[in-house]
Write an enzyme that holds these catalytic residues in place. Sequence first.
Site, short mmCIF file in Angstrom:
data_model
loop_
_atom_site.label_atom_id
_atom_site.label_comp_id
_atom_site.label_asym_id
_atom_site.label_seq_id
_atom_site.Cartn_x
_atom_site.Cartn_y
_atom_site.Cartn_z
N HIS A 94 0.82 -1.22 0.00
CA HIS A 94 0.00 0.00 0.00
C HIS A 94 0.85 1.26 0.00
CE1 HIS A 94 0.11 -0.19 4.54
NE2 HIS A 94 0.03 1.11 4.43
N ASP A 230 1.29 -7.70 2.30
CA ASP A 230 1.35 -6.25 2.02
C ASP A 230 2.79 -5.78 1.85
OD1 ASP A 230 0.90 -3.54 1.80
OD2 ASP A 230 -0.51 -3.44 3.48
N SER A 659 3.95 2.51 8.19
CA SER A 659 3.71 1.45 7.21
C SER A 659 4.99 1.15 6.45
CB SER A 659 2.64 1.89 6.23
OG SER A 659 1.39 1.83 6.85
N1 ARG Z 1 -4.60 0.69 7.25
C1 ARG Z 1 -3.31 0.64 6.63
C2 ARG Z 1 -2.48 1.84 6.99
O1 ARG Z 1 -2.98 2.91 7.17
C3 ARG Z 1 -3.40 0.59 5.17
C4 ARG Z 1 -3.76 -0.72 4.67
C5 ARG Z 1 -3.93 -0.70 3.20
N2 ARG Z 1 -4.81 -1.76 2.83
C6 ARG Z 1 -6.06 -1.55 2.42
N3 ARG Z 1 -6.83 -2.59 2.25
N4 ARG Z 1 -6.51 -0.36 2.17
O2 ARG Z 1 -1.29 1.77 7.03
#
Ligand code: ARG
Length: 725
Positions: A94, A230, A659
């Site tokens: 992501h 991811d 992330s």
């Molecule tokens: N919630 C995650 C973050 O803010 C992002 C994950 C991305 N995946 C998704 N299905 N949108 O780091």
Amino acid sequence: MIKRSLLLVVFVFSIFVGSVRADEGMWLLSLIGKNYEQMKAEGFQLTPEDIYSVNHSSLKDAVGALGNAEYGKFGFFCSSEIISPKGLVLTNHHCGYEAIQSKSTVDHDYLRDGFWAYNMSQEIPIEGMTISYLVRMEDVTSKVLANVTDDMTESQRDAEIQKVSQKLVKEATKGTDYIAHVKKMFDGNQYFLFVYITYKDIRLVGAPPSSIGKFGGDTDNWMWPRHTGDFSMFRIYTAPDGKPATYSKNNVPLNPKHFFPISLKGVKKNDFAMIMGYPGSTERYLTSYGVKQALEVKNPATIAIRDKKLAIMRKYMNADHAIKIQYAAKYAETANYWKYFIGQNKGIKRLHVIEKKQELEKKLMEWASQNPERQKKYGWILDTISNFYEKNKERDLAQTYLYEALFQGAEIITFPLRFYRFEKMLENPNAPKDVIDEQVKSLKEEADKFFKDYNVNVDKDIFVALGEMYLKTLPEKYQPETFLKIKKKYKGNFRKFANKVLYKKSIFTDKSKVEAFLNKPEAKVLQKDPAFKLAEDVIKLYLNFGGQKPDEFRKARRLFVGGLMKMQKDKLFYPDANSTIRLTYGTVQDYYPRDAVHYNYFTTLKGVMEKEDPNNPEFIVPKKLKELYEKKDYGQYADADGTMHVCFLTNNDITGGNSGSPVLNAKGELIGAAFDGNWEAMSGDIAFEPSLQRTIVVDIRYVLFIIDKYAGAKNLINEMKLVKD
Ligand code: ARG
């Protein structure tokens, strides 16, 4: 996605009696010595010097902040780690999403199909992408506050601090290609200088298909149990002399000061785990009044605006593959924090965040009342803060609408904003020609990129929906002039105005019109343009009510945080996240999300198969992955239990920006990449929740399994250093 204040932790502990020490804290690297005894007690085997050293290579040298020219020099949005002596970089899928998307077309859909470079010549340069590394950091509090006095207003104080900061930055970067900034910590109670080196030739190396890299989609986002691979990979290139340089054929792979060896051993409950990265922002020292405002004003408005925007994008994306690619990154970004704020509001209520903050505030006021001097210094601050929020509900709502519905609304408003400075330049008869030419060149590049992902029908629907919402919700003094005109002349019919004026007459809906303008730029073209006019209206609003809070409030905030620190002299405090590098340490942990329910600390490939749903695009499992599962073909990446582990949990303290961060074991070997937080603790950016708050990590063995067995990119495995025991 987490962080916390120590005061709160003590308090929180008195409520949740957990057996596990929870590891709140996003610590500053240069001060990590203060945490060392505790880290050792939890199993850490290296020294503070191994983590951060100015004289030797250290772990920090392999932890990079992802940036993009568009967001400015310090606009870090994700974290990453170097995993080979040839500058190979691992981050989340992501985090690479926008880069992958920007190189995708209907014929080469790397989001859908994945991308793998089987040799370096196949890697794809990503224009504008940067990765920055910390060179050094320094506590400069006494320097920047040297001439600051108690009777200064906050604005005077800031001006003085800024003056000294600029000098410090200049000294720190002189004769180098470093960049530096001074960052405020603890709401102005401390200041640190950060010096970075930034690499600018970044190339895409590998990404799994979204059916692995985004498996579970928005349904599983912010949630455990998770089964997402991811990750994505990039490579840093430098000039032949090793210095940062923009893309060139002659550039060579970075020879890093440090890269992480990769552990194939896997993790067990209670194993030491630490994460280094660039958390973006937290509000752990927010008052109960601020939390209430978020709960009642900011968050509901944000959610409502994003609901509308998402529904429009979704409609077009589902109908058209090209639009699906064009809007994939915009959609994902909007959806991510849409769900975040829904979760945050649930968390604030369920975990009684306001009540806990009130308790702390009461303690502070009791402490202040213990002597007259303290009473004078701190006694007034909570009244000022609460009055401010009470009086500014409407302004806060307007601010939320300004950011969410205008600055992040229709691109017919946001794209012309990039021409704002250019118009001033064109108006200035003394503006040097080479500066103008430079601007023209960069605006042409931006237009190129912009229009690749722009669809005028989607944008028009967003403009109409959000515009109507804005006009209906806010009083006149917060309206852009153009909206007032729509109200008067078009009876509030945004569609009519859009069709007859905005999207008909503006140059900003069409790449060839923007190019024609840039080939012969004249200020009057912009001045006549209805979209440019609207963008100017929006800037005016920002200057009126969108910026800094008033001096009194900021002073109260500074003293509130300073007071908490004074009250708890022996406690170790960490500053709120602010996109500077931090370390969080803790252990691998399971949790109990609610009554009678236990969540294990790891997931396996079996869970991917259990979630499979060929009729739901979020839960499609690629055929090849199924085959590998059926054959149990996991090679050296299988766990000792014979299964393929996919993700695991730690009790580390991270937030957005973290992330892609390296998750390291006691020896500093890579065991995974952090990528999310969990649903039960979504208020964690405001108050860390020891018994519930977890970091979700993709197991490094799953990453390698996908690279090796799924993609067959052995070339990448071969350049890594794998540690088997
Ligand atoms: N919630 C995650 C973050 O803010 C992002 C994950 C991305 N995946 C998704 N299905 N949108 O780091």
